[in-house]
Structures are given as structure tokens and as C-alpha cells.
Design an enzyme around this catalytic site. Structure first.
Site, PDB file in Angstrom:
ATOM      1  N   GLN A  73       3.269   9.942   0.928  1.00 54.90           N
ATOM      2  CA  GLN A  73       4.540   9.214   0.974  1.00 54.90           C
ATOM      3  C   GLN A  73       5.413   9.486  -0.243  1.00 54.90           C
ATOM      4  OE1 GLN A  73       2.415   5.303   2.069  1.00 54.90           O
ATOM      5  NE2 GLN A  73       4.414   5.125   3.059  1.00 54.90           N
ATOM      6  N   GLY A 121       0.843  -1.191   0.000  1.00 59.67           N
ATOM      7  CA  GLY A 121       0.000   0.000   0.000  1.00 59.67           C
ATOM      8  C   GLY A 121       0.877   1.239   0.000  1.00 59.67           C
ATOM      9  N   HIS A 158      -4.558   1.735   7.385  1.00 58.30           N
ATOM     10  CA  HIS A 158      -3.173   2.223   7.458  1.00 58.30           C
ATOM     11  C   HIS A 158      -2.957   3.347   6.429  1.00 58.30           C
ATOM     12  CE1 HIS A 158       1.342   1.522   7.813  1.00 58.30           C
ATOM     13  NE2 HIS A 158       1.234   2.286   6.730  1.00 58.30           N
ATOM     14  N   GLU A 159      -3.393   3.106   5.179  1.00 58.95           N
ATOM     15  CA  GLU A 159      -3.185   4.112   4.127  1.00 58.95           C
ATOM     16  C   GLU A 159      -4.048   5.342   4.360  1.00 58.95           C
ATOM     17  OE1 GLU A 159      -0.624   3.638   2.518  1.00 58.95           O
ATOM     18  OE2 GLU A 159      -0.435   1.512   2.980  1.00 58.95           O
ATOM     19  N   CYS A 164       5.795   0.067   7.192  1.00 63.37           N
ATOM     20  CA  CYS A 164       5.461   1.211   6.347  1.00 63.37           C
ATOM     21  C   CYS A 164       6.701   1.592   5.549  1.00 63.37           C
ATOM     22  CB  CYS A 164       5.022   2.376   7.243  1.00 63.37           C
ATOM     23  SG  CYS A 164       4.588   3.867   6.332  1.00 63.37           S
ATOM     24  N   LEU A 165       6.546   1.835   4.254  1.00 71.69           N
ATOM     25  CA  LEU A 165       7.700   2.185   3.422  1.00 71.69           C
ATOM     26  C   LEU A 165       8.345   3.496   3.875  1.00 71.69           C
ATOM     27  CD1 LEU A 165       6.391   1.167  -0.129  1.00 71.69           C
ATOM     28  CD2 LEU A 165       7.923  -0.109   1.386  1.00 71.69           C
ATOM     29  N   HIS A 205      -2.543   7.777   6.652  1.00 75.92           N
ATOM     30  CA  HIS A 205      -1.548   8.656   6.032  1.00 75.92           C
ATOM     31  C   HIS A 205      -2.194   9.952   5.539  1.00 75.92           C
ATOM     32  CE1 HIS A 205       2.262   6.510   5.957  1.00 75.92           C
ATOM     33  NE2 HIS A 205       1.679   5.402   5.528  1.00 75.92           N
TER      34      HIS A 205
HETATM   35 NI    NI Z   1       2.518   3.479   5.575  1.00 78.77          NI
END
Ligand code: NI
Length: 184
Positions: free
Chosen positions: A50, A45, A140-141, A98-99, A144
Site C-alpha cells: 500500500q 492496518g 485483511h493485511e 481499506c486505505l 494484501h
Molecule cells: Ni487494506
């Protein structure tokens, strides 16, 4: 095109992202680039903040689970301007990463079932119910887009233990297999 991933400490990750309209330039190209960036980094995701854009757009692709959890594998989508309508009181805990926070994995409590309204990449509105792992990834996304990160949700004790790791990410000392922009 592979985009640069903004890591923990960058202000854009703490902004409440803005909704977009149909005339947002090259939205399909952006979605495609975000998916390519996410695949390249082995993520499932990715939210627009991000990649440095404070807009309400997220992408998800669970294809990576084809072997272990085939029921998830066909779940690939972009959500524009998502709006959470309902979140179940019943929760579920599971591990997340998370990236934007490389090298950190923590158990996070999420709602088990969610109901969400969103526009697809053609700006067609949908209202869908998701549960389990799909609901987790979406939450989660979605977080963000609200300027929240999964590390905000861990216990104060766990957060204390993460402090030095997070500081290293801020300083650009975390190692990644993908291109990142650190805060300093
Ligand atoms: Ni994330």
C-alpha cells in the site's frame, strides 16, 4: 515521515509480495513510517504494497479502539514474512474498509481464528493464535501481501454495485484526507 498510499488500480497492489531478509535497509524506519502514515490516515492496518513496496511486511495498531473495545487497544505490531499456518473453517462476517480503497465499506466473511508464523521487527520468530477482530485485521493485511483486496471477496452483485466507485478511485477522483497515488 508520512508516505504516499497507493490506491486501487495500482499494479503493486496485485503483486505477490516478496519475503525480506535481515539486511533489508532501514526496516525499523520503514515500520515507523508505515505506522505514522496509517495513524495519519485513521487506519488500523497497513501492508507494505500500500506504500508501493512489494515486500512481505504489515503493521497493525488497534489503539483507536481504546474507548469502544479496550481489549483491542494494546494490539500494536509489525509482522515480517508472515505465513498463515491455520485458518478456522468457522467464519465470521464483519465490515471492512481499506486505505487503498477510500470510501468503500463492505461486509466480508473471514476465518474466526487463525494461527500465524511471523518475524517481529527484530526478526524474532513467533507463532501465535488470534481470533475475532484481531484475526480479521491480520487476514485483511495478509491478503494484501498475496495481491488480494477485500473487494475481491464480496458477492458478484455487490461488486457490480461498486464498479463506478472503484473506477473513480482508479481515475484519482476519490477524495481522501491523506496523500494518495492513483493508477492514472
Ligand atoms: Ni487494506
Amino acid at each position: 515521515m508520512i508516505l504516499t498510499i497507493y490506491t486501487f488500480g495500482n499494479a503493486v497492489l496485485r503483486k505477490v509480495a516478496e519475503p525480506i531478509t535481515k539486511d533489508y535497509p532501514k526496516i525499523k524506519e520503514l515500520i515507523s513510517n508505515m505506522l505514522e502514515t496509517m495513524h495519519h490516515a485513521d487506519g488500523v492496518g497497513l501492508a507494505a504494497p500500500q506504500v508501493g513496496l512489494a515486500i512481505r511486511l504489515l503493521v497493525i495498531d488497534l489503539e483507536a479502539f481504546r474507548e469502544d473495545k479496550p481489549e483491542l487497544a494494546d494490539f500494536k505490531m509489525a509482522m515480517i514474512n508472515p505465513e498463515m499456518l491455520e485458518m478456522s473453517e468457522e467464519g465470521a462476517s464483519g465490515e471492512e474498509g481499506c486505505l487503498s480503497i477510500p470510501g468503500v465499506h463492505e461486509t466480508v466473511e473471514r476465518s474466526k481464528v487463525i494461527k500465524i508464523k511471523y518475524l517481529d521487527s527484530d526478526f524474532v520468530e513467533h507463532i501465535d493464535v488470534f481470533e475475532g477482530f484481531k484475526a480479521r485485521v491480520i487476514q485483511h493485511e495478509y491478503d494484501h501481501l498475496e495481491g488480494h483486496l477485500f473487494t475481491d471477496k464480496v458477492s458478484p452483485l455487490r461488486r457490480q454495485m461498486l464498479k463506478s466507485k472503484l473506477n473513480n478511485i482508479v481515475k484519482g477522483k476519490a477524495s481522501t484526507s491523506y496523500k494518495v497515488k492513483s493508477a492514472s
